[in-house]
Write a protein that holds these residues in place. Sequence first.
Motif, PDB file in Angstrom:
ATOM      1  N   ASN A 119     -13.274   6.749  -6.259  1.00 52.20           N
ATOM      2  CA  ASN A 119     -12.646   6.742  -7.573  1.00 52.20           C
ATOM      3  C   ASN A 119     -11.176   6.334  -7.561  1.00 52.20           C
ATOM      4  O   ASN A 119     -10.661   5.831  -8.563  1.00 52.20           O
ATOM      5  CB  ASN A 119     -12.804   8.105  -8.243  1.00 52.20           C
ATOM      6  CG  ASN A 119     -14.263   8.482  -8.421  1.00 52.20           C
ATOM      7  OD1 ASN A 119     -15.093   7.619  -8.693  1.00 52.20           O
ATOM      8  ND2 ASN A 119     -14.574   9.764  -8.258  1.00 52.20           N
ATOM      9  N   GLU A 120     -10.506   6.574  -6.423  1.00 54.36           N
ATOM     10  CA  GLU A 120      -9.089   6.227  -6.357  1.00 54.36           C
ATOM     11  C   GLU A 120      -8.833   5.062  -5.420  1.00 54.36           C
ATOM     12  O   GLU A 120      -7.686   4.715  -5.144  1.00 54.36           O
ATOM     13  CB  GLU A 120      -8.264   7.454  -5.933  1.00 54.36           C
ATOM     14  CG  GLU A 120      -8.425   8.636  -6.888  1.00 54.36           C
ATOM     15  CD  GLU A 120      -7.508   9.797  -6.534  1.00 54.36           C
ATOM     16  OE1 GLU A 120      -6.365   9.526  -6.094  1.00 54.36           O
ATOM     17  OE2 GLU A 120      -7.938  10.952  -6.668  1.00 54.36           O
ATOM     18  N   ALA A 156       0.838  -1.184   0.000  1.00 50.75           N
ATOM     19  CA  ALA A 156       0.000   0.000   0.000  1.00 50.75           C
ATOM     20  C   ALA A 156       0.877   1.238   0.000  1.00 50.75           C
ATOM     21  O   ALA A 156       2.051   1.176   0.349  1.00 50.75           O
ATOM     22  CB  ALA A 156      -0.926  -0.004   1.217  1.00 50.75           C
ATOM     23  N   GLN A 157       0.279   2.352  -0.402  1.00 55.90           N
ATOM     24  CA  GLN A 157       0.975   3.640  -0.403  1.00 55.90           C
ATOM     25  C   GLN A 157       0.303   4.509   0.640  1.00 55.90           C
ATOM     26  O   GLN A 157      -0.909   4.716   0.592  1.00 55.90           O
ATOM     27  CB  GLN A 157       0.850   4.296  -1.781  1.00 55.90           C
ATOM     28  CG  GLN A 157       1.482   5.684  -1.864  1.00 55.90           C
ATOM     29  CD  GLN A 157       2.966   5.634  -2.171  1.00 55.90           C
ATOM     30  OE1 GLN A 157       3.404   4.724  -2.857  1.00 55.90           O
ATOM     31  NE2 GLN A 157       3.714   6.575  -1.658  1.00 55.90           N
ATOM     32  N   GLY A 158       1.060   5.037   1.614  1.00 60.15           N
ATOM     33  CA  GLY A 158       0.479   5.854   2.665  1.00 60.15           C
ATOM     34  C   GLY A 158       0.675   7.326   2.392  1.00 60.15           C
ATOM     35  O   GLY A 158       1.763   7.755   2.023  1.00 60.15           O
ATOM     36  N   THR A 159      -0.383   8.126   2.579  1.00 59.40           N
ATOM     37  CA  THR A 159      -0.320   9.564   2.345  1.00 59.40           C
ATOM     38  C   THR A 159      -0.943  10.290   3.526  1.00 59.40           C
ATOM     39  O   THR A 159      -2.047   9.944   3.969  1.00 59.40           O
ATOM     40  CB  THR A 159      -1.077   9.949   1.058  1.00 59.40           C
ATOM     41  OG1 THR A 159      -0.509   9.245  -0.040  1.00 59.40           O
ATOM     42  CG2 THR A 159      -0.979  11.450   0.813  1.00 59.40           C
ATOM     43  N   GLU A 160      -0.239  11.288   4.038  1.00 63.06           N
ATOM     44  CA  GLU A 160      -0.780  12.137   5.087  1.00 63.06           C
ATOM     45  C   GLU A 160      -1.100  13.495   4.493  1.00 63.06           C
ATOM     46  O   GLU A 160      -0.295  14.080   3.764  1.00 63.06           O
ATOM     47  CB  GLU A 160       0.221  12.292   6.236  1.00 63.06           C
ATOM     48  CG  GLU A 160      -0.320  13.174   7.365  1.00 63.06           C
ATOM     49  CD  GLU A 160       0.602  13.228   8.583  1.00 63.06           C
ATOM     50  OE1 GLU A 160       1.638  12.538   8.533  1.00 63.06           O
ATOM     51  OE2 GLU A 160       0.281  13.934   9.539  1.00 63.06           O
ATOM     52  N   GLU A 161      -2.290  13.997   4.777  1.00 65.17           N
ATOM     53  CA  GLU A 161      -2.719  15.263   4.194  1.00 65.17           C
ATOM     54  C   GLU A 161      -3.502  16.055   5.233  1.00 65.17           C
ATOM     55  O   GLU A 161      -4.203  15.480   6.076  1.00 65.17           O
ATOM     56  CB  GLU A 161      -3.578  15.014   2.948  1.00 65.17           C
ATOM     57  CG  GLU A 161      -3.796  16.248   2.102  1.00 65.17           C
ATOM     58  CD  GLU A 161      -4.366  15.924   0.732  1.00 65.17           C
ATOM     59  OE1 GLU A 161      -4.749  16.862   0.028  1.00 65.17           O
ATOM     60  OE2 GLU A 161      -4.433  14.718   0.375  1.00 65.17           O
ATOM     61  N   SER A 173      -4.505   5.363   2.325  1.00 64.79           N
ATOM     62  CA  SER A 173      -3.621   4.520   1.520  1.00 64.79           C
ATOM     63  C   SER A 173      -4.285   4.170   0.203  1.00 64.79           C
ATOM     64  O   SER A 173      -5.514   4.093   0.098  1.00 64.79           O
ATOM     65  CB  SER A 173      -3.261   3.242   2.275  1.00 64.79           C
ATOM     66  OG  SER A 173      -4.408   2.425   2.420  1.00 64.79           O
ATOM     67  N   LYS A 174      -3.456   3.967  -0.806  1.00 66.81           N
ATOM     68  CA  LYS A 174      -3.922   3.491  -2.114  1.00 66.81           C
ATOM     69  C   LYS A 174      -3.138   2.230  -2.463  1.00 66.81           C
ATOM     70  O   LYS A 174      -1.928   2.180  -2.237  1.00 66.81           O
ATOM     71  CB  LYS A 174      -3.682   4.537  -3.198  1.00 66.81           C
ATOM     72  CG  LYS A 174      -4.389   5.863  -2.979  1.00 66.81           C
ATOM     73  CD  LYS A 174      -4.036   6.820  -4.111  1.00 66.81           C
ATOM     74  CE  LYS A 174      -4.598   8.197  -3.878  1.00 66.81           C
ATOM     75  NZ  LYS A 174      -4.223   9.133  -4.973  1.00 66.81           N
ATOM     76  N   LYS A 175      -3.796   1.262  -3.007  1.00 68.67           N
ATOM     77  CA  LYS A 175      -3.097   0.052  -3.423  1.00 68.67           C
ATOM     78  C   LYS A 175      -2.306   0.315  -4.696  1.00 68.67           C
ATOM     79  O   LYS A 175      -2.718   1.100  -5.533  1.00 68.67           O
ATOM     80  CB  LYS A 175      -4.095  -1.083  -3.656  1.00 68.67           C
ATOM     81  CG  LYS A 175      -4.646  -1.649  -2.350  1.00 68.67           C
ATOM     82  CD  LYS A 175      -5.460  -2.891  -2.614  1.00 68.67           C
ATOM     83  CE  LYS A 175      -5.957  -3.479  -1.309  1.00 68.67           C
ATOM     84  NZ  LYS A 175      -6.749  -4.705  -1.525  1.00 68.67           N
ATOM     85  N   LYS A 211     -14.461  11.638  -0.351  1.00 66.88           N
ATOM     86  CA  LYS A 211     -15.322  10.649  -1.007  1.00 66.88           C
ATOM     87  C   LYS A 211     -14.771  10.279  -2.383  1.00 66.88           C
ATOM     88  O   LYS A 211     -14.837   9.116  -2.798  1.00 66.88           O
ATOM     89  CB  LYS A 211     -16.733  11.210  -1.130  1.00 66.88           C
ATOM     90  CG  LYS A 211     -17.503  11.229   0.181  1.00 66.88           C
ATOM     91  CD  LYS A 211     -18.928  11.735  -0.011  1.00 66.88           C
ATOM     92  CE  LYS A 211     -19.703  11.675   1.298  1.00 66.88           C
ATOM     93  NZ  LYS A 211     -21.101  12.164   1.140  1.00 66.88           N
ATOM     94  N   ASN A 212     -14.226  11.264  -3.077  1.00 67.76           N
ATOM     95  CA  ASN A 212     -13.633  10.986  -4.386  1.00 67.76           C
ATOM     96  C   ASN A 212     -12.432  10.052  -4.253  1.00 67.76           C
ATOM     97  O   ASN A 212     -12.253   9.128  -5.065  1.00 67.76           O
ATOM     98  CB  ASN A 212     -13.220  12.293  -5.055  1.00 67.76           C
ATOM     99  CG  ASN A 212     -12.574  12.068  -6.409  1.00 67.76           C
ATOM    100  OD1 ASN A 212     -13.220  11.601  -7.346  1.00 67.76           O
ATOM    101  ND2 ASN A 212     -11.277  12.382  -6.510  1.00 67.76           N
TER     102      ASN A 212
END
Length: 520
Positions: free
Chosen positions: A364-365, A42-47, A518-520, A359-360
Motif C-alpha cells: 500500500n505504501e 528515495a526515503q530511507g527508514t530504519e525501524e 525506502s519509499k519513493k 506487507k502493508n
Amino acid sequence: MIKEIQNIFRLFFILFSGAAITVACESEPDELGMQFFQNGTAQGTEESFDVVAYNVYNNDALEADNDKLSEATLGAFDEPNFGMQKSSYVTQVRLSSYDPDFGANAVVDSVVLQMKPLYQTATDSVVTKTYEDYIHPDNIAAKKVVTSYPIKKYGKAKRNFTINVHEVTDFLYSTETNFYSNQQVNTGTLLGTKSFDGFIRSIKITKDSDNSELFSRDAGLRIPLDKEFFQSKIIDKKGSFELKDVASFIRYFRGLKLSVVENDGYIFSFNPNELSAIIYYKYDKTENSTTTRTQGNYTLDLGSSNVHFNQIQYNRSNTFVNHVPSTPNTSGDAKLFLQGMGGPGAEVVIPDAIIAKLKNLYKNEKAGLLSAKIRLYSDEVLWNNSYAKPETFATLVKTIGTDNTTTFSFFPDKDIFAFSGVYKMVNAVDLNKNPAYYDIGITQFIKNIVEKEEANKPITINVGSFQTSSTTGGLLGTDYTTKAYAPQRIVLVGTDPSLDANPNPSNTKYAQLKVIYSKK
C-alpha cells in the motif's frame, strides 16, 4: 532519460547494499547506503520490531560420532550459568595389519598412547628450554631442545587434569551405528593415567660434534599404558583367531575410553585421526646362526576406520534449570541459554502482526525492503565474564511438514548474495565488550515472505558454525556443522515479558527485527 537510468542504477545499488549492510563489522555502516537516498530518489527508514525468542532444550544430547567429529573433545568445565559439562572420548581399536608376526619370544618394553591436542603457535606463547650439556643414553655429548606449546582451551586458564585410559567392555558395532553424546559405555581395566599440565612438547636432540640429529619427536601428549595388559592381550595372542581379522578383533578388544578425573577446568580439542597407540617390544632375531634381541614396534589403529564418539555429561546449575524449560515456551523467554556440544539452542519467530505491517508497507505504501536482520544482545549481568564468546552461530530456517516431520534449510540469502562475496550469515560485534551483539542477516528471507507470500517460519540458532568444502569453500550442507565439538556458550537477552507489558523505549537491548526500507 539519462537521469532516470542513473536513478534506476542507484536504486539497484541500494538493494544490493541493503544485503551488504548485514555483514558490516559495526552498526554505523547501516547508514552508508543513505548517501544514495539523495535528490529525492528515495526515503530511507530504519525501524525495529519486537520478536519472540525462546530456548530450545536439546535434551543435553546430539549425534557426536564419526560423521560429526572433525575434532574430538576432552575435559570438564563448570561455571554458574550452565553448570558442569564434561567430555570423554570413546573409540574402537583395530590392528594395523591382521595375523601379525611379532617375532620369536616377543616381550613388551612399553606402550604409549599418543594424541595431539590443538595448540598455540604464537611466539609469545611458546617456551623453549635448551640443555647444552645433555648426555645421550649412548654416552654421546649432545644438545637437547624441549619446546612447550600451550594447548587451545575453553574455560579456566590454569588447571592440571588427570587423564585416564580405560578398556571398553561393550561391543561398539560398526561405523554405520549412530552414537549420541549421552551414550554410556561400560569400562574395565584402567590401562594408564597421566597428569596433564596443559602443554604439549616437542623434543630434538643433536650431536655436539657435527650437529647431526640423534632424536626428534613432534609436539604431542604421550600417555603410558599398562605393558603387561598388552603383552597378554596382543603379543601373546600371536597366531590366534582373535587377531586373524577385523570382525574377530573388535569383539575381542572392544575399545578405549579417555576421560578426566576432575569436574572443572577447561575443554580442549584434538584430531581423532591423529590418535594412536604404539607397542614397543623386543624379539629374537636370528641371522647367520646368531640370535640377538631386536627392537620392534607395532601401531594399533585408533583412526577414522573405527567407531568413535564423544560422551558428554552434565550437572546443570540452578540458574540453568530456572531459565531453560524442557518444553519450548513459544511465548518467549527472557534469557536465551546457548551452548555447544549438545546444550540448548534457541528459536526466533517474527510475529504475524509484524509481517502484516511489512506487507502493508510493501503493497500500500510502495516501500522497498533494503535490509533485514535479527539482532541479539549478550546478557550484561549473567554473561559478564572473560570466556570467549561464540564468533558465529549455525542458523537455519525450520519447516514443519504436514506429517509433522521437521526439516531445516539455509536462508535464501545464501544463494542470492553468495556470488558477491558480501553475504555473511551471522555478524558478531564487540565480542570483547559487554554487551556484545549478533546480527543475523535475513533480508531475502523477509522479502520472500512479504513480496512472494512465502510462509513465515521459525529461525533456529545453535552454537557452532557450518563446515565448508576444502576445494570450493562452499557450505557442505545443513547437517555439516561444528556443533558436536564447539565448547562455547553464551547467555543472550531474549523476549522479556515485562517489556511487552510495560514498554520501556530506552531499553532496546533485547531480541529484535531491524529493517531498513525506502519509499519513493
